[in-house]
Design a protein around this motif. Sequence first.
Motif, PDB file in Angstrom:
ATOM      1  N   PHE A  97      -3.429  37.405   2.692  1.00  0.00           N
ATOM      2  CA  PHE A  97      -3.781  36.069   3.176  1.00  0.00           C
ATOM      3  C   PHE A  97      -4.172  35.130   2.030  1.00  0.00           C
ATOM      4  CE2 PHE A  97      -5.449  38.401   7.175  1.00  0.00           C
ATOM      5  CZ  PHE A  97      -4.160  38.686   7.552  1.00  0.00           C
ATOM      6  N   CYS A 110     -16.333  34.124   8.584  1.00  0.00           N
ATOM      7  CA  CYS A 110     -15.072  33.706   9.206  1.00  0.00           C
ATOM      8  C   CYS A 110     -15.344  32.493  10.084  1.00  0.00           C
ATOM      9  CB  CYS A 110     -14.494  34.857  10.026  1.00  0.00           C
ATOM     10  SG  CYS A 110     -13.000  34.417  10.906  1.00  0.00           S
ATOM     11  N   TRP A 121      -7.948  23.124  13.939  1.00  0.00           N
ATOM     12  CA  TRP A 121      -7.067  23.816  13.002  1.00  0.00           C
ATOM     13  C   TRP A 121      -6.385  22.824  12.050  1.00  0.00           C
ATOM     14  CZ3 TRP A 121      -6.521  28.240  10.841  1.00  0.00           C
ATOM     15  CH2 TRP A 121      -5.331  28.585  10.201  1.00  0.00           C
ATOM     16  N   THR A 125      -6.868  22.854   7.891  1.00  0.00           N
ATOM     17  CA  THR A 125      -5.741  23.076   6.973  1.00  0.00           C
ATOM     18  C   THR A 125      -5.238  21.785   6.320  1.00  0.00           C
ATOM     19  OG1 THR A 125      -4.188  22.904   8.840  1.00  0.00           O
ATOM     20  CG2 THR A 125      -4.957  25.118   8.245  1.00  0.00           C
ATOM     21  N   LEU A 143      -7.512  28.320   0.932  1.00  0.00           N
ATOM     22  CA  LEU A 143      -7.116  29.508   1.689  1.00  0.00           C
ATOM     23  C   LEU A 143      -8.323  30.388   1.994  1.00  0.00           C
ATOM     24  CD1 LEU A 143      -3.759  30.662   0.014  1.00  0.00           C
ATOM     25  CD2 LEU A 143      -4.077  29.362   2.116  1.00  0.00           C
ATOM     26  N   PHE A 147      -9.028  31.566   5.666  1.00  0.00           N
ATOM     27  CA  PHE A 147      -8.861  32.978   6.025  1.00  0.00           C
ATOM     28  C   PHE A 147     -10.009  33.858   5.543  1.00  0.00           C
ATOM     29  CE2 PHE A 147      -4.265  31.628   5.659  1.00  0.00           C
ATOM     30  CZ  PHE A 147      -4.033  31.631   7.029  1.00  0.00           C
ATOM     31  N   ILE A 150     -11.574  37.746   6.817  1.00  0.00           N
ATOM     32  CA  ILE A 150     -10.556  38.406   7.632  1.00  0.00           C
ATOM     33  C   ILE A 150      -9.849  39.469   6.791  1.00  0.00           C
ATOM     34  CG2 ILE A 150      -8.543  38.116   9.114  1.00  0.00           C
ATOM     35  CD1 ILE A 150      -9.227  35.163   9.359  1.00  0.00           C
ATOM     36  N   GLY A 163      -4.983  40.599  11.483  1.00  0.00           N
ATOM     37  CA  GLY A 163      -6.204  40.538  10.700  1.00  0.00           C
ATOM     38  C   GLY A 163      -7.373  41.046  11.527  1.00  0.00           C
ATOM     39  N   ILE A 177      -2.169  36.437  12.580  1.00  0.00           N
ATOM     40  CA  ILE A 177      -2.192  35.454  11.499  1.00  0.00           C
ATOM     41  C   ILE A 177      -0.771  35.136  11.048  1.00  0.00           C
ATOM     42  CG2 ILE A 177      -2.863  35.051   9.095  1.00  0.00           C
ATOM     43  CD1 ILE A 177      -5.272  34.959  10.836  1.00  0.00           C
ATOM     44  N   ILE A 179       0.867  33.425   7.824  1.00  0.00           N
ATOM     45  CA  ILE A 179       0.462  32.942   6.501  1.00  0.00           C
ATOM     46  C   ILE A 179       1.095  31.599   6.160  1.00  0.00           C
ATOM     47  CG2 ILE A 179      -0.089  35.218   5.590  1.00  0.00           C
ATOM     48  CD1 ILE A 179       2.612  35.216   4.162  1.00  0.00           C
ATOM     49  N   ARG A 181       0.579  29.299   8.130  1.00  0.00           N
ATOM     50  CA  ARG A 181      -0.522  28.504   8.666  1.00  0.00           C
ATOM     51  C   ARG A 181      -0.250  27.810   9.996  1.00  0.00           C
ATOM     52  NH1 ARG A 181      -0.249  28.196   3.387  1.00  0.00           N
ATOM     53  NH2 ARG A 181       0.874  26.218   3.348  1.00  0.00           N
ATOM     54  N   PRO A 184      -3.899  30.505  14.273  1.00  0.00           N
ATOM     55  CA  PRO A 184      -4.043  31.922  14.629  1.00  0.00           C
ATOM     56  C   PRO A 184      -4.263  32.117  16.129  1.00  0.00           C
ATOM     57  CG  PRO A 184      -5.401  31.364  12.732  1.00  0.00           C
ATOM     58  CD  PRO A 184      -4.903  30.067  13.309  1.00  0.00           C
TER      59      PRO A 184
END
Length: 454
Positions: A97, A110, A121, A125, A143, A147, A150, A163, A177, A179, A181, A184
């Motif tokens: 991740f 987390c 989200w 991001t 990142l 993540f 996790i 994860g 997950i 990656i 993005r 999740p």
Amino acid sequence: MNKEITSQIERVKKKLILAKKIDKDFKVFGADSHKYVVRKTVGHDDVLKFESDYAVSLPESYKEFLLNIGNGGISYQDSAAGPSYGIFPFGENLEEFIYSNPQNWLKQDCIIYPKMSNEFWKELTRNVEENDDISDEDFEAELGKIFGGILPIGSQGCNYYYGLILNGEFKGRVVNIDIDRQKPYFAFESNFLDWYERWLDEITAENANDDTGLFNYTLGGAVSHILEVFSTEKDREMKLECLTGILKKQKIDSQTLDILEKEYKLSENEIQKKLLQVFTKFDYNRAYPYLIEFAEKDVLSVFQFIFWYAKDKSLDWLEFIKENIDAVNDDETFSFCTYLLKEMNIDYSSIVIPFTTHKDESIRVSAYYTLGLLENKSDYLETFILGLNDKANRVIHTTLQALDKVDDRKLLTHYKSIAEKFPKEQDYILINLNHRLKPFGLTHKTIRKMDVKN
């Protein structure tokens, strides 16, 4: 280790053996890679060293799997038997991740959680997705924020992984997950062993031939287990997931439907609608009176359920459609209404023709398309002529297509008007006009020069 965990460990061991027997040809996704192999367990000292090195406390359920069931195998990256390509060997693949320094981010809190909003989200991001000039150091830090906390525990293939949440309120939960993005998606269970056992239940339960490809995003396993979760769960979304899992089954016994029917009478809104979907799929006769009742508040869903699960019963709904046609006032409802009408193998023109003058352009398009499927569509030439003169290009386009194999010379006057109205191609109208003119030996260019009235 308490008795409940001990009992679950023994169940999982037996189900692993049974899964390999049932899926002897390795048809379950990933099984041809891991072949249900789990190698020897890890020791307590190995677990303690990992926890010390990374300043974390592993979820108990995951530790019990490593200590009592096994670690590693023969699948991708030496993974053990498990969902998709299996469970990573303990302490390996830690940088799936975030690309370096797992000591820095495994111990972090987390911050993702079940049912997080798309807005949350997107904001989380934003710096990664929108900052093209971000440095490598800052990119990794972002990142870590996304993540952090996790533990990568398995691969689903391509960009998708499993994860395990190490810290915070949702510690022990498994999360899907991507990656790249995408947001999740949390598994339904509260711990690793329950999640792992559900995967085995997908293979070994009484509906072993059901599609296991939806394991990651649908609650599955034995119907009895799903019912137990449904009856004890208070969360509405989780109840809906249970019913989605039941919908995935190929068949349901009448006793299960009896239980769900009692729930239907006590439920409302989305739960009731999902239950009705279950009834329609597995017992249309049981569903019928509830469908009639539910149509008073949601006729679209009723039409959808019948078309999806009981289209051979469409004719049962002819009189209902005639009596309630005024309730059909949006494109999607009208579309599903026409799907049912087409399944009846009748001349449904008297129902559809009034919609050819509806104020909604999409409804007019659907109406002309549906009329064009009738064997006797040439009987309704005057209606099609209205479509050829409609103000909307989509309607003209659809009407031209619907007139396939209707070679009546009365149409030539209107075809000429279309050719004059569209000197250049728009919305594929001239292409379709040429198809209609071909039986007469004409094109959109030649018909402009003709006196079609004579």
